[in-house]
Motif scaffolding. Structure first.
Motif, PDB file in Angstrom:
ATOM      1  N   THR A  65     -14.118  38.305  41.565  1.00  0.00           N
ATOM      2  CA  THR A  65     -15.235  37.973  42.690  1.00  0.00           C
ATOM      3  C   THR A  65     -16.448  38.474  42.204  1.00  0.00           C
ATOM      4  N   LYS A  66     -16.350  39.659  42.556  1.00  0.00           N
ATOM      5  CA  LYS A  66     -17.891  40.553  42.536  1.00  0.00           C
ATOM      6  C   LYS A  66     -18.222  40.599  41.141  1.00  0.00           C
ATOM      7  N   GLU A  67     -17.206  40.919  40.313  1.00  0.00           N
ATOM      8  CA  GLU A  67     -17.686  41.229  39.048  1.00  0.00           C
ATOM      9  C   GLU A  67     -17.798  39.859  38.046  1.00  0.00           C
ATOM     10  N   ASN A  68     -17.130  38.828  38.595  1.00  0.00           N
ATOM     11  CA  ASN A  68     -17.404  37.759  37.990  1.00  0.00           C
ATOM     12  C   ASN A  68     -16.980  37.728  36.581  1.00  0.00           C
TER      13      ASN A  68
ATOM     14  N   SER B 105     -25.780  34.086  36.006  1.00  0.00           N
ATOM     15  CA  SER B 105     -24.274  34.421  35.499  1.00  0.00           C
ATOM     16  C   SER B 105     -23.841  33.691  34.450  1.00  0.00           C
TER      17      SER B 105
ATOM     18  N   ARG C 132     -11.450  42.308  42.855  1.00  0.00           N
ATOM     19  CA  ARG C 132     -12.905  42.510  42.625  1.00  0.00           C
ATOM     20  C   ARG C 132     -13.610  41.679  41.414  1.00  0.00           C
TER      21      ARG C 132
END
Length: 391
Positions: free
Chosen positions: A99-102, A29, A96
């Motif tokens: 967190t999830k998609e960063n 990431s 989202r």
């Protein structure tokens, strides 16, 4: 006994493997080949026109930047979600994206209510959120402490400035001394502009002869307008969005109310003249962020490119969103990082004299954009540049 030892070894192996996988994902990431920017917009629902136009501006700027090689060697990747013009959905999407998609930062929302909701997630997860058009004064301020919210920004002016601009315009240009106000009691945007206009107008010597509130999604304003007509105001101020604006203009004119009707940047959409009808869309004035009649080369180049892409005239929501992407790109360069949210936050705070399509932008200590406002007049439904008012 042997089974116990084997079981322990398996557990240890799984734990080590999990740590290694997590480490690899984290490394991936941070070394991604793109810069992920989240987009949280009203693409459907009550104010879909705003979100759809904003997305056009965002995509246009992103494509231009990517064609030139991106930022610090990486191209922008947009992660787009529709909040459906709903505050709760705006918060869910912001959570989202953070967190999830960063993503590195969140672009949007367009309305004050949705952006204030999404800002809760921005503060919790320490991710910059930048709105192109949310004008509520309280958006960037903590209501408990009065301090600036560290991760919340906008590239537009706020309601205090916009309300002051329209009050001065009414007093000095239109030379009216009495005004009636119609506003949406369910809208942060509408209530904020109503309050700030009233303060500035009365301070300047004007008188508010009527104040009429309506509920969300109201379509029939004849009753309110009949009450207002009886008060004989010299002008009407209606800080509302495009649907209500068009209907208020139409119904006022049908009742024989010919006085100037004023609004804020919520009027800046072709739907206003469409709903009002061109014969009624006269003697209408509103403040906004930009005018397509500005002769500045940067503005005219932008309009030309937009027309080639979308076969239409760009409004302020397109222009501010276009500026938003370029301003964030400029901040990423100055931060010299494509992954560090904190460095980006600091760079956004330090933005000074950024030359955009909507003017020269400086982010002040309250994370508001200091920039000029434009007054537009509607003549037979056509937008005509009236004047520019500086901070």
């Amino acid at each position: 006994m042997k089974f116990g030892k084997v079981f322990k070894r398996v557990v240890v192996f799984i734990a080590i493997f999990t740590l290694l996988v997590g480490s690899c994902l984290l490394s991936y990431s941070k070394s991604s080949s793109t810069i992920k920017l989240g987009v949280n917009l009203e693409l459907s629902g009550a104010v879909a026109q705003y979100g759809q136009r904003a997305l056009e501006g965002i995509k246009m700027a992103t494509d231009e930047i990517n064609k030139k090689g991106g930022i610090l060697g990486k191209k922008i990747e947009l992660v787009i979600f529709d909040n459906k013009s709903d505050k709760t959905e705006a918060l869910n999407i912001a959570t989202r994206l953070a967190t999830k998609e960063n993503v590195l930062a969140i672009l949007g929302c367009t309305t004050s209510g949705a952006t204030k909701s999404a800002a809760v997630a921005a503060m919790k997860y320490k991710i910059p959120i930048i709105s192109p058009t949310a004008t509520d004064d309280k958006l960037t301020l903590d209501e408990r402490t009065g301090k600036t919210k560290a991760y919340v920004f906008r590239v537009c002016f706020n309601d205090s400035f916009q309300g002051d601009v329209m009050a001065k315009f009414a007093l000095k240009t239109l030379k009216v001394k009495s005004v009636a106000i119609i506003y949406d009691a369910s809208s942060d945007y509408s209530k904020g502009l109503e309050k700030n206009f009233k303060v500035a107008f009365t301070k300047g010597g004007g008188k508010i002869v009527a104040e009429e509130a309506f509920a969300k999604s109201e379509q029939e304003f004849s009753g309110i307008l009949t009450k207002i007509k009886a008060k004989n105001p010299e002008a009407i101020f209606a800080p509302v969005y495009y649907d209500e604006a068009g209907l208020i203009i139409k119904q006022a004119r049908e009742l024989g109310i010919k006085v100037p009707i004023m609004g804020g940047d919520g009027f800046d959409d072709p739907k206003v003249a469409e709903k009002a009808g061109s014969k009624y869309a006269n003697n209408v004035y509103f403040s906004t962020h930009y005018s397509g009649q500005d002769p500045d080369k940067k503005v005219q180049d932008f309009i030309k490119k937009y027309k080639q892409l979308y076969k239409n005239e760009p409004n302020a929501f397109v222009a501010t969103s276009y500026d938003l992407v370029y301003l964030v790109a400029d901040a990423i360069k100055r931060a010299n990082s494509t992954t560090d949210r904190e460095k980006l936050r600091k760079a956004l705070e330090d933005t000074k004299n950024f030359a955009g399509v909507t003017g020269v932008i400086t982010i002040n200590k309250y994370h508001n954009a200091q920039k000029a406002a434009v007054i537009i007049e509607l003549k037979n439904g056509v937008q005509v540049f009236k004047q520019k008012i500086n901070p």
